[in-house]
Design an enzyme around this catalytic site. Structure first.
Site, short mmCIF file in Angstrom:
data_model
loop_
_atom_site.label_atom_id
_atom_site.label_comp_id
_atom_site.label_asym_id
_atom_site.label_seq_id
_atom_site.Cartn_x
_atom_site.Cartn_y
_atom_site.Cartn_z
N ASP A 135 6.16 -6.57 0.26
CA ASP A 135 7.57 -6.99 -0.86
C ASP A 135 7.90 -5.62 -1.21
O ASP A 135 9.09 -5.58 -1.61
CB ASP A 135 6.70 -7.40 -1.72
CG ASP A 135 7.88 -8.54 -2.58
OD1 ASP A 135 8.43 -8.43 -2.57
OD2 ASP A 135 7.66 -7.72 -3.59
N LYS A 144 -3.80 1.91 0.00
CA LYS A 144 -4.43 2.80 -0.48
C LYS A 144 -5.74 2.80 -1.08
O LYS A 144 -6.37 2.64 -1.60
CB LYS A 144 -3.76 1.91 -1.84
CG LYS A 144 -3.94 2.81 -3.53
CD LYS A 144 -3.31 3.66 -3.49
CE LYS A 144 -3.22 5.05 -4.42
NZ LYS A 144 -2.23 6.12 -4.78
N TYR A 197 -1.08 -12.30 -3.93
CA TYR A 197 -0.41 -13.48 -3.83
C TYR A 197 -1.07 -14.81 -4.23
O TYR A 197 -0.99 -15.86 -4.64
CB TYR A 197 0.50 -13.37 -3.13
CG TYR A 197 2.30 -12.93 -3.51
CD1 TYR A 197 1.80 -11.41 -3.06
CD2 TYR A 197 3.21 -12.87 -3.27
CE1 TYR A 197 2.64 -10.50 -3.74
CE2 TYR A 197 4.76 -12.49 -3.47
CZ TYR A 197 4.21 -11.08 -3.88
OH TYR A 197 5.40 -10.61 -4.14
N ASP A 257 1.49 4.97 -2.04
CA ASP A 257 2.10 6.35 -2.96
C ASP A 257 3.55 7.56 -1.65
O ASP A 257 4.50 7.60 -1.55
CB ASP A 257 1.80 7.05 -4.07
CG ASP A 257 0.66 7.47 -3.30
OD1 ASP A 257 -0.04 6.98 -2.00
OD2 ASP A 257 -0.06 8.21 -4.61
N ASP A 268 11.75 -4.18 -0.16
CA ASP A 268 13.52 -3.29 -0.65
C ASP A 268 13.60 -2.11 -0.62
O ASP A 268 14.73 -1.97 -1.13
CB ASP A 268 13.22 -4.06 -2.84
CG ASP A 268 13.48 -5.40 -2.68
OD1 ASP A 268 13.22 -5.70 -1.22
OD2 ASP A 268 13.85 -5.56 -3.99
C1 IPM Z 1 10.61 -12.31 -0.59
C2 IPM Z 1 10.33 -12.27 -2.42
C3 IPM Z 1 8.76 -13.20 -2.70
C4 IPM Z 1 7.95 -12.69 -2.75
C5 IPM Z 1 9.63 -13.64 -4.34
C6 IPM Z 1 10.49 -14.29 -4.17
C7 IPM Z 1 8.13 -15.01 -4.08
O1 IPM Z 1 10.91 -10.69 -3.11
O2 IPM Z 1 10.44 -12.28 0.19
O3 IPM Z 1 10.16 -10.31 -0.55
O4 IPM Z 1 7.89 -11.64 -3.18
O5 IPM Z 1 7.44 -12.35 -1.24
MN MN Z 2 10.59 -9.29 -2.38
#
Ligand code: IPM
Ligand code: MN
Length: 366
Positions: free
Chosen positions: A246, A190, A142, A222, A250
């Site tokens: 990240d 990884k 990032y 993975d 999710d």
């Molecule tokens: C998160 C979001 C952010 C990230 C985006 C909005 C830049 O997906 O906080 O998980 O990737 O860190």
């Molecule tokens: Mn995210």
């Protein structure tokens, strides 16, 4: 009495609605515990671009570094999808994380039996899940330079770089957290392919020697992605770098049943940043349908980690659990037969339970 200075950055999409409810709940906690909060709003993301032509306007920058803690909603707006990178809402969020130096992003994920039906996973995979993801937040892909488009846009480059010091400081946060929990750390990398991951693994192994009571295990990303849904209850603290974190967080949200439930705390050496892990969900904005629990639970983390107020933090978390127990359901966590409530009613319900935990809120007495 100390007055805590909280910078509130509602941001875009559903951000203003969910932070509004988090603020209500903070005020309720203030009333109950006799705390004083000075809450001041500042623009970030597309709202920053609209107000000041900058996704992290100078006024916001100046305020967040002086605050005791920062509460954020969400950033992102489709109208800026093709804007230059420095004008994108996400650039404002990354600049904010970088400015605050919040290198350790804590994302707790626990399952609630009352919401097991929300998850596509079988109930036996959900029992007893209580995971803390610790995501490195200000390094890796990032932030790495060089980055950008090359060859007239026909090629592109991003850089994955970590220093030993960057790995060590976040590893210490994860190891210390593991000590207060089930004393297990799963470090995800990884290392079979990437040099950054080899450095990650070596560094975590070395630092973990200072925490002999914590059992350390390494896993490739993975395999870790698979473990998250097949052996979720076996994972205690999961430590990983920015991009893997990240993605895996999710995925982990599937365990809880809705992305709308999950909070995060981003910690460094200065003020902490507290935000739900969901995005700005533009399609839901302004409709009073978003689940404010991720934002409200982030306010609880703000109380605990940002201000060191463990008891009010616990009271907010108990109020969230009680509201869910009593049947409070926004659209994302409702069955077709449930009475669905909106963002504001959910926030009001939880705020009421923070004020008087023993009371069943009036909104429920039908
Ligand atoms: C998160 C979001 C952010 C990230 C985006 C909005 C830049 O997906 O906080 O998980 O990737 O860190
Ligand atoms: Mn995210």
């Amino acid at each position: 009495m100390k007055e805590y200075q909280i910078a509130v950055l509602p941001g875009d999409g559903i951000g203003p609605e969910v932070t509004g409810e988090a603020v209500r709940v903070l005020q309720a906690a203030g009333e109950r515990f006799g705390l004083q909060f000075a809450l001041q709003d500042y623009a970030v993301g597309a709202a920053g671009v609209a107000a000041a032509g900058d996704p992290l306007p100078p006024e916001t920058r100046a305020a967040v570094v002086k605050a005791d803690a920062v509460l954020l909603g969400a950033v992102g707006d489709p109208s800026l999808d093709h804007a230059p990178r420095r004008m994108r809402p996400e650039s404002g969020l990354l600049a904010l994380r970088g400015l605050l130096g919040v290198y350790a992003n804590l994302r707790p994920v626990a399952t609630n039996p009352a919401l097991a039906f929300c998850s596509p996973l079988k109930p036996e995979h959900l029992a007893g899940v209580d995971i803390l993801i610790v995501r490195e937040l200000v390094g890796g892909l990032y932030y790495g330079e060089p980055r950008g488009r090359e060859d007239g846009g026909r090629a592109a480059v991003n850089t994955l770089r970590y220093t030993e010091a960057e790995v060590e400081r976040v590893a210490r946060v994860a190891l210390a957290a593991a000590r207060t929990r089930r004393r297990r750390l799963l470090s995800v990398d990884k290392a079979n392919v990437l040099e950054t991951s080899q450095l990650w693994r070596e560094t975590v192994t070395r630092v973990a020697q200072d925490y002999p009571d914590v059992t350390l295990e390494h896993a490739y990303v993975d395999y870790a992605a698979m473990r998250l849904v097949t052996d979720s209850a076996g994972i205690d603290v999961l430590l990983t770098e920015n991009m893997f974190g990240d993605i895996l967080s999710d995925e982990a949200a599937v365990l809880a049943g809705s992305l709308g439930l999950l909070p995060s705390a981003s910690l460094g050496d200065g003020p902490g940043l507290f935000e739900p892990i969901h995005g700005s969900a533009p399609a839901l904005a302004g409709k009073d349908v978003a689940n404010p629990i991720g934002a409200i639970a982030s306010a609880a983390l703000l109380l605990r980690h940002g201000l060191g107020l463990a008891e009010p933090a616990g009271a907010v978390e108990q109020a969230i659990a009680a509201a869910l127990e009593q049947g409070a359901r926004t659209r994302d966590i409702a069955r077709p037969s449930d009475r669905m409530i909106g963002t504001r009613e959910m926030g009001g319900w939880i705020a009421e339970l923070v004020r008087s935990p023993a009371k069943r809120p009036l909104s429920l007495v039908r």
